[in-house]
Every structure is written in structure tokens, then in C-alpha cells.
Enzyme design. Structure first.
Site, PDB file in Angstrom:
ATOM      1  N   ASN A   9      40.086  44.678  50.698  1.00  0.00           N
ATOM      2  CA  ASN A   9      40.795  44.063  51.001  1.00  0.00           C
ATOM      3  C   ASN A   9      42.405  45.767  50.916  1.00  0.00           C
ATOM      4  OD1 ASN A   9      42.694  42.663  51.873  1.00  0.00           O
ATOM      5  ND2 ASN A   9      43.127  41.657  50.215  1.00  0.00           N
ATOM      6  N   TRP A  10      42.197  45.548  51.896  1.00  0.00           N
ATOM      7  CA  TRP A  10      43.355  46.731  51.604  1.00  0.00           C
ATOM      8  C   TRP A  10      44.826  46.170  51.901  1.00  0.00           C
ATOM      9  CZ3 TRP A  10      42.145  52.404  55.929  1.00  0.00           C
ATOM     10  CH2 TRP A  10      41.079  52.371  55.131  1.00  0.00           C
ATOM     11  N   LYS A  11      45.231  44.975  52.215  1.00  0.00           N
ATOM     12  CA  LYS A  11      46.127  44.399  52.115  1.00  0.00           C
ATOM     13  C   LYS A  11      47.594  44.745  53.308  1.00  0.00           C
ATOM     14  CE  LYS A  11      45.219  42.745  47.744  1.00  0.00           C
ATOM     15  NZ  LYS A  11      45.535  41.547  46.683  1.00  0.00           N
ATOM     16  N   HIS A  95      43.254  33.744  52.705  1.00  0.00           N
ATOM     17  CA  HIS A  95      43.517  34.640  51.075  1.00  0.00           C
ATOM     18  C   HIS A  95      44.360  34.087  50.631  1.00  0.00           C
ATOM     19  CE1 HIS A  95      44.618  37.702  48.013  1.00  0.00           C
ATOM     20  NE2 HIS A  95      43.410  38.060  48.161  1.00  0.00           N
ATOM     21  N   GLU A  97      47.056  34.906  49.681  1.00  0.00           N
ATOM     22  CA  GLU A  97      48.531  35.581  49.874  1.00  0.00           C
ATOM     23  C   GLU A  97      48.843  34.985  50.965  1.00  0.00           C
ATOM     24  OE1 GLU A  97      47.753  38.972  49.290  1.00  0.00           O
ATOM     25  OE2 GLU A  97      47.559  39.200  46.826  1.00  0.00           O
ATOM     26  N   GLU A 167      38.776  33.075  43.924  1.00  0.00           N
ATOM     27  CA  GLU A 167      39.548  34.722  43.878  1.00  0.00           C
ATOM     28  C   GLU A 167      40.821  33.801  43.005  1.00  0.00           C
ATOM     29  OE1 GLU A 167      39.735  38.589  46.556  1.00  0.00           O
ATOM     30  OE2 GLU A 167      41.166  36.482  47.272  1.00  0.00           O
ATOM     31  N   GLY A 173      45.555  40.832  41.239  1.00  0.00           N
ATOM     32  CA  GLY A 173      46.626  42.182  41.636  1.00  0.00           C
ATOM     33  C   GLY A 173      46.803  42.466  40.125  1.00  0.00           C
ATOM     34  N   SER A 212      40.946  41.400  40.442  1.00  0.00           N
ATOM     35  CA  SER A 212      40.977  42.934  39.695  1.00  0.00           C
ATOM     36  C   SER A 212      39.596  43.784  39.087  1.00  0.00           C
ATOM     37  CB  SER A 212      42.441  42.869  38.001  1.00  0.00           C
ATOM     38  OG  SER A 212      43.424  42.428  38.456  1.00  0.00           O
ATOM     39  N   GLY A 233      40.989  44.572  45.837  1.00  0.00           N
ATOM     40  CA  GLY A 233      42.682  44.705  46.343  1.00  0.00           C
ATOM     41  C   GLY A 233      42.523  46.320  46.337  1.00  0.00           C
TER      42      GLY A 233
HETATM   43  C1  PEP Z   1      41.883  40.664  46.561  1.00  0.00           C
HETATM   44  O1  PEP Z   1      43.182  40.706  46.959  1.00  0.00           O
HETATM   45  O2  PEP Z   1      41.640  40.146  47.625  1.00  0.00           O
HETATM   46  C2  PEP Z   1      41.451  41.189  45.033  1.00  0.00           C
HETATM   47  C3  PEP Z   1      40.596  40.872  44.907  1.00  0.00           C
HETATM   48  O3  PEP Z   1      42.966  42.357  45.133  1.00  0.00           O
HETATM   49  P1  PEP Z   1      42.742  42.676  43.518  1.00  0.00           P
HETATM   50  O4  PEP Z   1      41.258  43.459  43.363  1.00  0.00           O
HETATM   51  O5  PEP Z   1      43.883  43.883  43.107  1.00  0.00           O
HETATM   52  O6  PEP Z   1      43.058  42.007  42.213  1.00  0.00           O
END
Ligand code: PEP
Length: 253
Positions: A9-11, A95, A97, A167, A173, A212, A233
Site C-alpha cells: 500500500n503505497w499510500k 483502510h 486512514e 491492521e 506507520g 509495521s 505500507g
Molecule cells: C498500512 O497502512 O496498510 C500499513 C500496514 O502501513 P505500515 O506498514 O507502514 O505500518
């Protein structure tokens, strides 16, 4: 059995040039991944770059969101049919976010999921609790409500066409990862919740962990019985790190 899926997931990161570099980097190393499935979810404007670079490879791609509407006067939205048109296989829905910054509720996310399935996309439904909810002992209640958004509208069969990503919001993040035991506990709970409606669907639905995940913790997380891969992410923005996680998926296939 369930094929591990490693999805990036590049956001809202990168530029056209960076997207091109990252896609080419992943493509260059993907030949050594034979058992896990790989997918990347770039921002909307770079989907055409993915379509171009990934043509003829085993790497799937998808979007990070989709409209709950079929089409028409919905300024700024992107329909499931448009994503399909660009060769997307996957789309992330719900998600945290988007729940937090765009006010998405479980009924809205349920409709997005249904639009994705109706248009031949595979939705990745994100579920997960905040730190406060975990500390109040509400994790199971919260993730159940997130899953119910789909169950209520589309029924359990909808999960034969989709993927779930657990998640925990406190792990996204932050650099803080759920321990393999903490993650496995919630994954097993999610699978049991689906199993209460259909054992067959529960046995086949893939449940990814996200929060993470990095090259140094991926192996142990994906090694858990009910963890079928990762939604990545930050670590999906570096080809070497993402490929290392893909190798962990491959080793657990
Ligand atoms: C995500 O936003 O889907 C995610 C898992 O982010 P990160 O790996 O940076 O925690």
C-alpha cells in the site's frame, strides 16, 4: 491451501518517476518469488504506469480506494469499473486512514466492497482497533463490526471473492508491530467469526496482517497459522524491503 499474498500500500507517496523506479525494482527481483502472490497498490494516477511496467509479469496491482457508487455525477470519485479497465485485480477498502480522515463508516465500506466484487475486483477489507479500543478490551467487538459491514450487505459468500487485512491502528506507520501471538489471536478470531457462517469460506479466505511489517519480522508473523500474508505500507516503498517480505511469504507457502 491458502496462497500467501504480499500487497504493498503505497499510500499518497511518490512521483511518476519514483513509481516507475519502484515498479521496475520489484519486477527485477520478482522472478525469485514463485509461490507467494505479489500485489502493489499505487496512487490512482500511477495505475497506468503499473499497467505498463507489470504487463506480462506475475505481479498484480490494485487501487487504494473505490467509489461505493456505480458511476455518474460523483465528482472526484473513481468507479470499480474504471479500476477494472486499468487492469486492476485488487482494491483496498476501509483502510483506517480512510475511516479516520474521510469519515468512512462500515455501511459505506460494505458498499465499496460490494461494488468491487460486482465489477470483478478482489477487495482487501481492512479491519482493526485503535490502541484505546484494545486497552478497553474491545478488539473483538471492533473487528466484528468491521466485518459485519460486509456480512450484513453481501453475506458470507462475499468473502470467497475478497481478502481481509487485520491492521491494528496502533501498529500502522508507528514502527510498533503486533507480536505474532497478538496478531494470530485476532486472525483466529476473525476466521472463527466467518466459520460461524460458513466453514468452507473460513477455510479459504486469506487474512493478511498489516502494521509495521518489515523484513525482520515478516517471517515470524506470516508463519502463524491464520496469517496468510501482509499488507505493507512503509516497507513497500523500497523494492529491496518489499521483496524481502515477499520471500518470507514464499517461504511460508
Ligand atoms: C498500512 O497502512 O496498510 C500499513 C500496514 O502501513 P505500515 O506498514 O507502514 O505500518
Amino acid at each position: 491451501m491458502r496462497q500467501p499474498l504480499i500487497a504493498g500500500n503505497w499510500k499518497m507517496n511518490g512521483s511518476k518517476a519514483e513509481a516507475l523506479d519502484l515498479l521496475n525494482g520489484i519486477k527485477a527481483g520478482a522472478g525469485e518469488i514463485s509461490k507467494a502472490e505479489i500485489a502493489v497498490c499505487p496512487p490512482f494516477p500511477y495505475l497506468y504506469v503499473a499497467e505498463d511496467v507489470l504487463r506480462g509479469t506475475q505481479i498484480a496491482y490494485g487501487a487504494q480506494d473505490v467509489s461505493r457508487e456505480l458511476g455518474g455525477a460523483f465528482t472526484g470519485q473513481v468507479s470499480a469499473a474504471m479500476l477494472k479497465d486499468f487492469g486492476c485485480k485488487y482494491v483496498i477498502v476501509g483502510h483506517s486512514e480512510r475511516r479516520q480522515f474521510n469519515g468512512e463508516t462500515d455501511p459505506i465500506i460494505g458498499r465499496k466492497y460490494a461494488q468491487a466484487v460486482a465489477n470483478g475486483l478482489v477487495p482487501i477489507l481492512c479491519v482493526g482497533e485503535t490502541l484505546e479500543e484494545r486497552e478497553l478490551g474491545k478488539t473483538e467487538e471492533v473487528v466484528s463490526a468491521h466485518v459485519d459491514g460486509v456480512l450484513n450487505l453481501s453475506g458470507v459468500e462475499a468473502f470467497t471473492h475478497g481478502v481481509i487485512a487485520y491492521e491494528p491502528v496502533w501498529a500502522i506507520g508507528t514502527g510498533v508491530t503486533a507480536t505474532p501471538a497478538q496478531a494470530q489471536e485476532v486472525h483466529a478470531f476473525l476466521r472463527s467469526r466467518i466459520a460461524a457462517k460458513s466453514q468452507d469460506v473460513a477455510a479459504q479466505v486469506r487474512i493478511l496482517y498489516g502494521g509495521s511489517m518489515k523484513p525482520d519480522n515478516a517471517m515470524e508473523l506470516i508463519g502463524q497459522a491464520d496469517i496468510d500474508g501482509g499488507l505493507i505500507g512503509g516497507a513497500s516503498l523500497k523494492a529491496a524491503d518489499f521483496l524481502a517480505i515477499c520471500r518470507a511469504g514464499d517461504a511460508n507457502a
